[in-house]
Design a protein around this motif. Structure first.
Motif, PDB file in Angstrom:
ATOM      1  N   GLU A 265       0.830  -1.210   0.000  1.00  0.00           N
ATOM      2  CA  GLU A 265       0.000   0.000   0.000  1.00  0.00           C
ATOM      3  C   GLU A 265       0.863   1.259   0.000  1.00  0.00           C
ATOM      4  O   GLU A 265       0.495   2.288  -0.578  1.00  0.00           O
ATOM      5  CB  GLU A 265      -0.930  -0.013   1.216  1.00  0.00           C
ATOM      6  CG  GLU A 265      -2.000  -1.091   1.150  1.00  0.00           C
ATOM      7  CD  GLU A 265      -2.899  -0.948  -0.070  1.00  0.00           C
ATOM      8  OE1 GLU A 265      -3.177   0.217  -0.484  1.00  0.00           O
ATOM      9  OE2 GLU A 265      -3.307  -1.978  -0.620  1.00  0.00           O
ATOM     10  N   ARG A 268       1.703   1.774  -3.512  1.00  0.00           N
ATOM     11  CA  ARG A 268       0.543   2.241  -4.283  1.00  0.00           C
ATOM     12  C   ARG A 268       0.248   3.714  -4.035  1.00  0.00           C
ATOM     13  O   ARG A 268      -0.465   4.351  -4.816  1.00  0.00           O
ATOM     14  CB  ARG A 268      -0.687   1.407  -3.939  1.00  0.00           C
ATOM     15  CG  ARG A 268      -0.611  -0.012  -4.479  1.00  0.00           C
ATOM     16  CD  ARG A 268      -1.905  -0.730  -4.256  1.00  0.00           C
ATOM     17  NE  ARG A 268      -2.993  -0.084  -4.991  1.00  0.00           N
ATOM     18  CZ  ARG A 268      -4.271  -0.475  -4.929  1.00  0.00           C
ATOM     19  NH1 ARG A 268      -4.599  -1.500  -4.152  1.00  0.00           N
ATOM     20  NH2 ARG A 268      -5.195   0.148  -5.623  1.00  0.00           N
ATOM     21  N   GLU A 271       1.861   4.982  -6.918  1.00  0.00           N
ATOM     22  CA  GLU A 271       1.340   4.405  -8.166  1.00  0.00           C
ATOM     23  C   GLU A 271       0.013   3.719  -7.855  1.00  0.00           C
ATOM     24  O   GLU A 271      -0.060   2.502  -7.658  1.00  0.00           O
ATOM     25  CB  GLU A 271       2.351   3.413  -8.731  1.00  0.00           C
ATOM     26  CG  GLU A 271       2.046   2.994 -10.158  1.00  0.00           C
ATOM     27  CD  GLU A 271       3.158   2.111 -10.735  1.00  0.00           C
ATOM     28  OE1 GLU A 271       2.845   1.281 -11.612  1.00  0.00           O
ATOM     29  OE2 GLU A 271       4.322   2.264 -10.306  1.00  0.00           O
ATOM     30  N   PRO A 272      -1.073   4.482  -7.790  1.00  0.00           N
ATOM     31  CA  PRO A 272      -2.366   3.938  -7.305  1.00  0.00           C
ATOM     32  C   PRO A 272      -2.897   2.774  -8.131  1.00  0.00           C
ATOM     33  O   PRO A 272      -3.610   1.917  -7.602  1.00  0.00           O
ATOM     34  CB  PRO A 272      -3.307   5.149  -7.390  1.00  0.00           C
ATOM     35  CG  PRO A 272      -2.395   6.341  -7.396  1.00  0.00           C
ATOM     36  CD  PRO A 272      -1.151   5.912  -8.076  1.00  0.00           C
ATOM     37  N   SER A 273      -2.600   2.718  -9.396  1.00  0.00           N
ATOM     38  CA  SER A 273      -3.175   1.680 -10.239  1.00  0.00           C
ATOM     39  C   SER A 273      -2.354   0.394 -10.262  1.00  0.00           C
ATOM     40  O   SER A 273      -2.656  -0.516 -11.037  1.00  0.00           O
ATOM     41  CB  SER A 273      -3.313   2.205 -11.675  1.00  0.00           C
ATOM     42  OG  SER A 273      -2.027   2.554 -12.197  1.00  0.00           O
ATOM     43  N   ALA A 274      -1.297   0.305  -9.437  1.00  0.00           N
ATOM     44  CA  ALA A 274      -0.414  -0.861  -9.468  1.00  0.00           C
ATOM     45  C   ALA A 274      -1.146  -2.097  -8.953  1.00  0.00           C
ATOM     46  O   ALA A 274      -1.944  -2.045  -8.015  1.00  0.00           O
ATOM     47  CB  ALA A 274       0.831  -0.594  -8.623  1.00  0.00           C
ATOM     48  N   SER A 275      -0.847  -3.229  -9.576  1.00  0.00           N
ATOM     49  CA  SER A 275      -1.380  -4.524  -9.130  1.00  0.00           C
ATOM     50  C   SER A 275      -0.308  -5.575  -9.322  1.00  0.00           C
ATOM     51  O   SER A 275       0.489  -5.506 -10.261  1.00  0.00           O
ATOM     52  CB  SER A 275      -2.635  -4.904  -9.923  1.00  0.00           C
ATOM     53  OG  SER A 275      -2.318  -5.021 -11.306  1.00  0.00           O
TER      54      SER A 275
END
Length: 615
Positions: A265, A268, A271-275
């Motif tokens: 977290e 993220r 980079e909020p869209s990271a998965s």
């Protein structure tokens, strides 16, 4: 041959508070050859924070494992390093250190004088393209601690690397590259767990979680072998590195899961869209299988245990024993990588001075000079030498022609001198006749001296004829009138002299003179009547070759002409000659009698001129 192979062996050593792990390998072009892997628990009597005690234990473990190599690579864990990613503009490799040092020095939590800075380029370095670097810094006293440990263990340090970067290299070698996918690597330790995020072979996030997983130190039996059911082979010596998953502490696994989620977290946030695309768990605590299962379920992605079978060419069963050697294997595998791709706190990359840059360019300059000299030699041999031979032949012919030209020039100069000599020759009787024709009548003036001379002209082969007349006049202004008549007759540079009173009692009261340059031409004798305007008669004076036909010549008195200089003077006969010319040749001029010095001095008259006309 064995000596040559042994000299290339390298020993990678890394430890935590409970055990040390050592990997003996031989670097190859396509990776490394694993020779031996050793894991030894640290007894309670040994302090991992005391350099002398820890070094002595490592030395004993190396001796027990019969490792005869002293060249070693060490690594520093994530929690003891300041780590930051810096984006750089297109920069040559030798200039990157100065930029990184300038940027990192401003963000250190301790003084720059106490820090050891180094960096590694993320991915492939292109000097013409922007790049990212992983900048790291440690306290100098920490590097000294590792040096003291190595000294106590009898090891020679080749490099001191970074543990997260070593894990990255090991994972990349084991999986054949991570590609563009985002991979989570969790390396579980007894008191410290490192959590790394990797994308495209680049470390994009790294964090160390300090927590104990409840592992008990392994015991060693009397025979020197560790208790447990771990797999043993000729290359792997380990004491109980695998535990049954049912023995794992559920609370420790849950705590690790929380730390991993917290770390992801944190990433993220930038980079909020990271998965996540893949999860890899390494370590030898016994919690790894259960942790991998829980992480896979939590992030809904595939999760696996670290297995270096592909990187080392081992079977899956044997590679399972190396699950806890991730960092040590990464140190050995990365030892042959490019310098810009590695962290080395022992030999950090330093800003290059101008002098060092010049020294680096010396080999290139020498090679360029050699190529230039070779090219010049070939060019001269093929093109210049034949042209030089042709030039020498032409120069030889030119020298010969110059000798001939010199003779021609000398002859031409003699011809020019002779022609100039002949051209400047004067017919003095003609000159005297011309002077007599314009001289004033005897009642106005009479001559006392006449000088005729040929003078060489500077920078010329010709000669210049001059005439100088000294005479007395009865009235002022006569000399000026004579000067005008001489100019009209063609004489050049006519200079009248000053009229000076004689102080005598006769009518010729003024002494004066006149100088003039005699021109080169045929002379025309102008009568005195022409000068006065009452009438004029002209008689052309014969040239020098006709002098023998003149009346003077018939009496056996040839006219004289000087070769270098001729000085002649006439007395009253100069006036009588003028009267003879005016009479149209009815009379003849008095004879000109040269004196002993080439001149005739005429006595001054003792009587006044007659009033009945010119005699």
């Amino acid at each position: 041959m064995a000596i040559g192979l042994s000299s290339k062996k390298i020993l990678a050593v890394e430890w935590d508070l409970r055990s040390i792990r050592m990997v003996l390998a031989r670097p190859k072009a396509d990776g490394v050859e694993l020779l031996k892997a050793v894991s030894a628990p640290i007894p309670s009597t040994v302090s991992a924070e005391d350099a002398a005690s820890l070094g002595a234990f490592i030395k004993e473990s190396i001796s027990s494992a019969r490792i005869g190599v002293t060249r070693a690579i060490l690594c520093i864990p994530r929690d003891q390093v300041v780590l930051n990613t810096i984006n750089l503009p297109p920069t040559p490799g030798e200039e990157m250190a100065a930029l990184v040092q300038f940027q990192v020095s401003k963000e250190l939590p301790f003084a720059a004088e106490q820090a050891v800075l180094d960096f590694a380029v993320a991915g492939t370095h292109d000097p013409k393209a922007p790049c990212s670097v992983l900048a790291t810094a440690i306290r100098r006293e920490l590097l000294e601690f590792y040096q003291n440990v190595a000294s106590a263990a009898g090891l020679t340090i080749e490099r001191v690397g970074l543990r997260p970067l070593a894990n990255l290299i090991a994972l990349t070698a084991s999986t054949g590259g991570t590609g563009p996918e985002l991979t989570l690597l969790v390396d579980v330790g007894p008191h410290r767990t490192e959590i790394d995020l990797i994308r495209g072979g680049v470390l994009v996030f790294s964090r160390a979680a300090s927590m104990s997983v409840g592992m008990e130190p392994a015991t060693v039996n009397e025979s020197g072998e560790a208790d447990g059911t771990g797999y043993q082979d000729s290359r792997i010596i380990s004491g109980g590195v695998d535990r049954d998953p049912v023995e794992a502490n559920p609370q420790a696994v849950s705590a690790l899961l929380v730390e991993v989620i917290r770390s992801f977290e944190a990433f993220r946030a930038t980079e909020p869209s990271a998965s996540l695309d893949r999860i890899v768990v390494a370590g030898s605590s016994g919690l790894e299988p259960q942790l991998a299962q829980m992480l896979g379920a939590r992030f809904a992605t595939r999760a696996e245990l670290f297995s270096p079978e592909k990187a080392l060419g081992l079977s899956a069963e044997r590679a399972r024993e190396l699950r806890g050697f991730c960092a040590a294997l990464g140190l050995a595998i990365g030892h042959s990588h490019d310098e810009l791709a590695l962290i080395d706190f022992l030999h950090p990359k330093r800003p290059v001075t101008k002098r060092e840059l010049r020294l680096k360019k010396v080999p290139s300059a020498v090679m360029a000079a050699i190529l230039l000299i070779g090219s010049i030699y070939l060019f001269q041999t093929k093109y210049v030498v034949p042209l030089r031979d042709e030039i020498r032949a032409l120069e030889k012919a030119q020298s010969k022609l110059k000798v001939e030209e010199k003779l021609v020039r000398e002859f031409a100069e003699k011809v020019d001198a002779l022609e100039g000599w002949i051209e400047s020759e004067q017919h003095w009787p003609s000159v005297i006749a011309a002077l007599t024709a314009v001289f004033p009548p005897d009642r106005e003036a009479y001559a006392t001296r006449l000088d005729l001379e040929l003078v060489p002209v500077r920078k010329s082969v010709k000669r210049e004829a001059t005439a100088k007349i000294k005479f007395r006049t009865a009235s002022l202004g006569t000399v000026n009138e004579l000067a005008e008549k001489l100019r009209a007759a063609g004489f050049e540079n006519v200079v009248p002299g000053k009229e000076t009173p004689t102080g005598g009692r006769d009518v010729y009261r003024n002494d004066t003179g006149i100088d003039a340059i005699v021109p080169q031409k045929k002379w025309s004798v102008v009568s005195a009547t022409d000068a006065t305007g009452a009438g004029a008669t002209q008689e052309e004076v014969a040239p020098p070759e006709a002098a023998s036909q003149t009346p003077g010549a018939s009496k056996g008195e040839p006219a004289r002409s000087g070769s270098g200089s001729a000085k002649e003077s006439a007395g009253s006969g100069l006036d009588s000659g003028a009267d003879a010319v005016k009479a149209g040749g009815a009379g003849k001029a008095d004879e000109v009698r040269p004196g002993a010095a080439g001149r005739a001095n005429l006595p001054s008259p003792t009587r006044p001129p007659s009033t009945g006309g010119r005699s």
